[in-house]
Scaffold this active site. Sequence first.
Site, mmCIF file in Angstrom:
data_model
loop_
_atom_site.group_PDB
_atom_site.id
_atom_site.type_symbol
_atom_site.label_atom_id
_atom_site.label_comp_id
_atom_site.label_asym_id
_atom_site.label_seq_id
_atom_site.Cartn_x
_atom_site.Cartn_y
_atom_site.Cartn_z
ATOM 1 N N ASN A 214 0.849 -1.207 0.000
ATOM 2 C CA ASN A 214 0.000 0.000 0.000
ATOM 3 C C ASN A 214 0.877 1.248 0.000
ATOM 4 O OD1 ASN A 214 0.589 0.777 2.825
ATOM 5 N ND2 ASN A 214 -0.403 -1.182 3.234
ATOM 6 N N ASP A 283 -4.099 -6.119 5.166
ATOM 7 C CA ASP A 283 -5.144 -6.899 5.842
ATOM 8 C C ASP A 283 -5.200 -8.331 5.317
ATOM 9 O OD1 ASP A 283 -6.195 -5.062 7.695
ATOM 10 O OD2 ASP A 283 -7.126 -3.948 6.065
ATOM 11 N N LYS A 293 7.386 -17.604 -10.968
ATOM 12 C CA LYS A 293 6.680 -16.419 -11.494
ATOM 13 C C LYS A 293 5.398 -16.855 -12.215
ATOM 14 C CE LYS A 293 7.326 -12.599 -14.662
ATOM 15 N NZ LYS A 293 8.081 -12.120 -15.800
ATOM 16 N N ILE A 312 -2.552 -6.935 14.154
ATOM 17 C CA ILE A 312 -1.395 -6.842 15.068
ATOM 18 C C ILE A 312 -1.738 -6.022 16.317
ATOM 19 C CG2 ILE A 312 0.985 -5.992 15.248
ATOM 20 C CD1 ILE A 312 0.978 -6.391 12.051
ATOM 21 N N VAL A 313 -2.294 -4.838 16.096
ATOM 22 C CA VAL A 313 -2.564 -3.972 17.251
ATOM 23 C C VAL A 313 -3.657 -4.588 18.132
ATOM 24 C CG1 VAL A 313 -4.263 -2.405 16.174
ATOM 25 C CG2 VAL A 313 -2.773 -1.558 17.967
ATOM 26 N N LYS A 343 -13.238 1.042 15.453
ATOM 27 C CA LYS A 343 -11.921 0.410 15.626
ATOM 28 C C LYS A 343 -11.396 0.613 17.052
ATOM 29 C CE LYS A 343 -10.709 0.541 10.773
ATOM 30 N NZ LYS A 343 -10.132 1.264 9.654
ATOM 31 N N LYS A 347 -10.860 -3.005 18.806
ATOM 32 C CA LYS A 347 -9.449 -3.380 18.976
ATOM 33 C C LYS A 347 -8.967 -3.156 20.415
ATOM 34 C CE LYS A 347 -8.459 -2.228 14.110
ATOM 35 N NZ LYS A 347 -7.523 -2.977 13.270
#
Length: 401
Positions: A214, A283, A293, A312-313, A343, A347
Amino acid sequence: MTGKTIVLGIGGGIACYKIADLASKITQNGADVHAVLTHSATKFIAPLTFQALTHNPALSSLWSEENNLESGKSAGMPHIALADGADLILIAPATADLLARLAGGLGDDLLTTLVLATRAPVAIAPAMNPTMLAHPATQKNLETLRALGYRIIEPDEGRMACEHIGSGRLPETAELLAHIEAILFPNLDLAGKTVVITAGPTRESLDPVRYLTNRSSGKMGYALAEVAARRGAKVTLVSGPTNVQTPQKVEKIGVETALQMLEATQNAFQSADIMIAAAAPADFRARCIEPQKIKRGACKTAEISLIANPDIVAQCAANKRAGQIVVGFAAETQNLMKEARKKLNSKNLDAIVANDVTQAGAGFDVETNRVTWITAQTAQEWPLATKTEVAARIWDEILKF
Ligand code: PMT
């Protein structure tokens, strides 16, 4: 700044006109300011300009008779008098040539000799054409200067006098002033705290040559790490691949995938007081990474099967001990407040920093950010500011928990 002696070392780059403004501001702030120009700098701006603004002789030569010094203890040895008396030497703009001479330990003019002779902190603000800045020789010199303990003030990005666009602009006066204040009046309010910060994107391989990623540059996370280290924290920065320089006194753990980021972050979190998740971990990852390839062949379409990465958090926050603080970010393109609050709760976070990444000057890969600081009790919209300023404000808020 009354009682502080600041030496402004001015290199021969077009950006040296900006230092006249800085010289004026810090003189008005009460500092005793001494301008030292390289020979090339005198081609861009007259020493007299600094003499008038600082009310001190502006020096450009090792030899006092060329500096028009009248008398006094600096007569004959201006480098020693200034080196001994300085509370800070700020070199700006630092050209590629000046960086090379400083990194090589040369003392071939007044400014470089002064740097060799001082025990004062030295801050260096490089400014030059983006290609010169990116040249491996310049980058190696910057690494050497960092290792020698000099503080490097990262250049800004934008349009240059040479009409190139890229990194290499001298930061504006306000930012240089903030660096000067931080060095002269260190705020060690995070001393004794151990913090872990995630930053940057992750890369999730599809085959040996392709990956999903990203737009995160890592700038926000690195700014948080830099400010925390400067304010006395012990900092571990778990970073995906970025081009950002690791700040001084920060332990960086480089990772590539979200799974690697999870492992490194969980390890560091065990002994941390505070975690901030500024990274943009993918994600999803490929269900299976093709060993060879992937060939295009005659295919008109292709499908990639993805599976979810761990959060992760959320995993760290789910296991937090009493007293541990976990702060996340929310990168949203719509319904900013609603999605961010969702969130914050799902979280188990103590606070979330919401950024609408569709806004100009906010979010991914820019020098600034515009965020809303959200806790269970409050939501504060902060104005557009540099990522360093946003980082400082986040730490200020965290210290209020
Ligand atoms: O890196 P820059 O170019 O400076 O840009 C800064 C930024 C836009 C990346 C940053 O300010 C930001 O918003 N980071 C969070 C990006 C993100 O993944 O947002 P999210 O809303 O998808 O995730 C919410 C939180 O969960 C974030 O704290 C994120 O780090 C965390 N997360 C997300 C996915 C995942 N697998 N694990 C996570 O820990």
